[in-house]
Every structure is written in C-alpha cells, then in structure tokens.
Design an enzyme around this catalytic site. Sequence first.
Site, PDB file in Angstrom:
ATOM      1  N   PRO A  13       0.790  -1.226   0.000  1.00  0.00           N
ATOM      2  CG  PRO A  13      -0.062  -1.040   2.151  1.00  0.00           C
ATOM      3  CD  PRO A  13       0.585  -2.020   1.208  1.00  0.00           C
ATOM      4  CG  ASN A  14      -0.247   4.315   1.433  1.00  0.00           C
ATOM      5  OD1 ASN A  14      -1.244   4.828   0.943  1.00  0.00           O
ATOM      6  ND2 ASN A  14      -0.250   3.791   2.648  1.00  0.00           N
ATOM      7  NE  ARG A  21       4.139   6.480   1.648  1.00  0.00           N
ATOM      8  CZ  ARG A  21       4.288   5.249   2.095  1.00  0.00           C
ATOM      9  NH1 ARG A  21       4.516   4.262   1.247  1.00  0.00           N
ATOM     10  NH2 ARG A  21       4.220   5.000   3.378  1.00  0.00           N
ATOM     11  CE1 TYR A  26       9.078   4.743   2.528  1.00  0.00           C
ATOM     12  CE2 TYR A  26       7.592   6.621   2.555  1.00  0.00           C
ATOM     13  CZ  TYR A  26       8.046   5.449   3.128  1.00  0.00           C
ATOM     14  OH  TYR A  26       7.490   4.969   4.283  1.00  0.00           O
ATOM     15  CG  ASN A  77       8.237  -2.322   0.018  1.00  0.00           C
ATOM     16  OD1 ASN A  77       7.774  -2.377   1.165  1.00  0.00           O
ATOM     17  ND2 ASN A  77       8.766  -1.225  -0.478  1.00  0.00           N
ATOM     18  CB  ALA A  80       1.644   0.236   6.312  1.00  0.00           C
ATOM     19  CG  HIS A  83       5.541  -2.279   9.908  1.00  0.00           C
ATOM     20  ND1 HIS A  83       6.844  -2.731   9.922  1.00  0.00           N
ATOM     21  CD2 HIS A  83       5.510  -1.255   9.000  1.00  0.00           C
ATOM     22  CE1 HIS A  83       7.555  -2.000   9.065  1.00  0.00           C
ATOM     23  NE2 HIS A  83       6.772  -1.110   8.496  1.00  0.00           N
ATOM     24  CD  GLU A 101      10.890  -7.780   5.549  1.00  0.00           C
ATOM     25  OE1 GLU A 101      11.318  -8.806   6.125  1.00  0.00           O
ATOM     26  OE2 GLU A 101      10.381  -6.825   6.153  1.00  0.00           O
ATOM     27  CG  HIS A 103      11.189  -2.570   4.028  1.00  0.00           C
ATOM     28  ND1 HIS A 103       9.814  -2.500   4.003  1.00  0.00           N
ATOM     29  CD2 HIS A 103      11.507  -3.705   4.688  1.00  0.00           C
ATOM     30  CE1 HIS A 103       9.327  -3.562   4.636  1.00  0.00           C
ATOM     31  NE2 HIS A 103      10.333  -4.307   5.055  1.00  0.00           N
ATOM     32  CG  LEU A 104      11.506   1.959  -1.585  1.00  0.00           C
ATOM     33  CD1 LEU A 104      10.221   2.726  -1.833  1.00  0.00           C
ATOM     34  CD2 LEU A 104      12.391   1.988  -2.812  1.00  0.00           C
ATOM     35  CB  SER A 105      12.733   3.912   4.460  1.00  0.00           C
ATOM     36  OG  SER A 105      11.739   3.060   5.006  1.00  0.00           O
ATOM     37  NE  ARG A 110      10.509   5.750   8.082  1.00  0.00           N
ATOM     38  CZ  ARG A 110       9.521   5.572   7.205  1.00  0.00           C
ATOM     39  NH1 ARG A 110       9.574   4.570   6.335  1.00  0.00           N
ATOM     40  NH2 ARG A 110       8.483   6.383   7.185  1.00  0.00           N
ATOM     41  NE  ARG A 114       7.419   4.181   9.616  1.00  0.00           N
ATOM     42  CZ  ARG A 114       6.326   4.350   8.863  1.00  0.00           C
ATOM     43  NH1 ARG A 114       5.919   3.404   8.052  1.00  0.00           N
ATOM     44  NH2 ARG A 114       5.646   5.485   8.911  1.00  0.00           N
TER      45      ARG A 114
HETATM   46  C1  DQA Z   1       8.347   0.797   3.445  1.00  0.00           C
HETATM   47  C2  DQA Z   1       8.535   0.996   4.948  1.00  0.00           C
HETATM   48  C3  DQA Z   1       7.210   0.832   5.676  1.00  0.00           C
HETATM   49  O1  DQA Z   1       7.387   1.063   7.075  1.00  0.00           O
HETATM   50  C4  DQA Z   1       6.190   1.830   5.156  1.00  0.00           C
HETATM   51  O2  DQA Z   1       4.947   1.618   5.789  1.00  0.00           O
HETATM   52  C5  DQA Z   1       6.052   1.806   3.689  1.00  0.00           C
HETATM   53  C6  DQA Z   1       7.276   1.703   2.884  1.00  0.00           C
HETATM   54  C7  DQA Z   1       9.646   1.084   2.655  1.00  0.00           C
HETATM   55  O3  DQA Z   1       9.736   0.645   1.517  1.00  0.00           O
HETATM   56  O4  DQA Z   1      10.540   1.761   3.162  1.00  0.00           O
HETATM   57  O5  DQA Z   1       4.978   1.935   3.135  1.00  0.00           O
HETATM   58  O6  DQA Z   1       7.997  -0.561   3.218  1.00  0.00           O
END
Ligand code: DQA
Length: 150
Positions: A13-14, A21, A26, A77, A80, A83, A101, A103-105, A110, A114
């Site tokens: 999502p997102n 965003r 990101y 990825n 959210a 978590h 798995e 993640h960009l961040s 953080r 998370r």
């Molecule tokens: C994320 C990290 C997650 O905590 C966050 O909710 C995201 C992006 C990342 O790619 O850094 O939506 O998965």
Amino acid sequence: MSAAHSVLILTGPNLNLLGQREPSIYGTATLADIEAGCHERATRYGLSMTFKQSNHEGELVEMIQQAINTHDAIIINGGAYTHTSVAIHDALRMVGVPILEVHLSNPHQREEFRHQSFITPVATGLICGLGQDSYLLAIDAVASLLNKEV
Ligand code: DQA
C-alpha cells in the site's frame, strides 16, 4: 540458470504514489521507474518477472497464493502491512520458494512501530534502506539463490 525461472515482485500500500509520497524518505523514483529498473536487471539474469502493486491486504494474499507453483521466488515490499499482517505472513509461509523482503527506507531507523516485521521471520533475506537499489539487489540475490538450486 534456466530461462524459465520467474520472480514475482509484490509491492504493497501507498507505494503506487512513489515519486510524490514523502520523497525525503522514499526518493523521487516512481513505481514505474522501479519496475523498469527491475525489468532491466531481471533480463540481465534471464529471469522473467511479474511486477504487481496493491493497496489491499487480501489482494496481496491472493497474489502470494497464486505464486504457488507459478513463480520461483518472491520479492516483497509489504509497505505498512509488513508491520501488521499475519495474513501475509501465513500466505508467504506456504509458497516454498525463496522470499526477499525489501524496503526503500530502513524501518529500523524509523518509528518503533516499524521495527516489527511479520515478513522477516518467513523471508530468506532482507534488504532495506537503499532506495530503489533494495529491489535491484534483491533481484541479484534471487538470481544467485536460484543459480545455486540448479
Ligand atoms: C516501506 C517501509 C514501511 O514502514 C512503510 O509503511 C512503507 C514503505 C519502505 O519501503 O521503506 O509503506 O515498506
């Protein structure tokens, strides 16, 4: 490596709004940019690639279920849902292929909420904090893992 090897890349999502965003977290690459980069990297290894995004937990679960006997590895990825989602955890447990798995961040730098991932316990490996390179390095890892299986 067999040309038939196929990797499913799932994004949660997102992340469809990447580019607009929170670019300070990101980056400015859009999801289409990331998909194009993944396609280029996968092609280099002779891997076929399916790239999907959904904002819906159940849809992600269905995509994971459909990967059974269809794909040789999954890069995910979970956004959210990483978590929160026992359903995604349970689906990933069933697939029986390498799971990366990404993640960009770096979620561990953080907010505390998370720091827990429901994906990490079922993942073969975790790559985070490297922006879109997290995805590209996951493809490198998949190619290496599948190569060792042959
Ligand atoms: C994320 C990290 C997650 O905590 C966050 O909710 C995201 C992006 C990342 O790619 O850094 O939506 O998965």
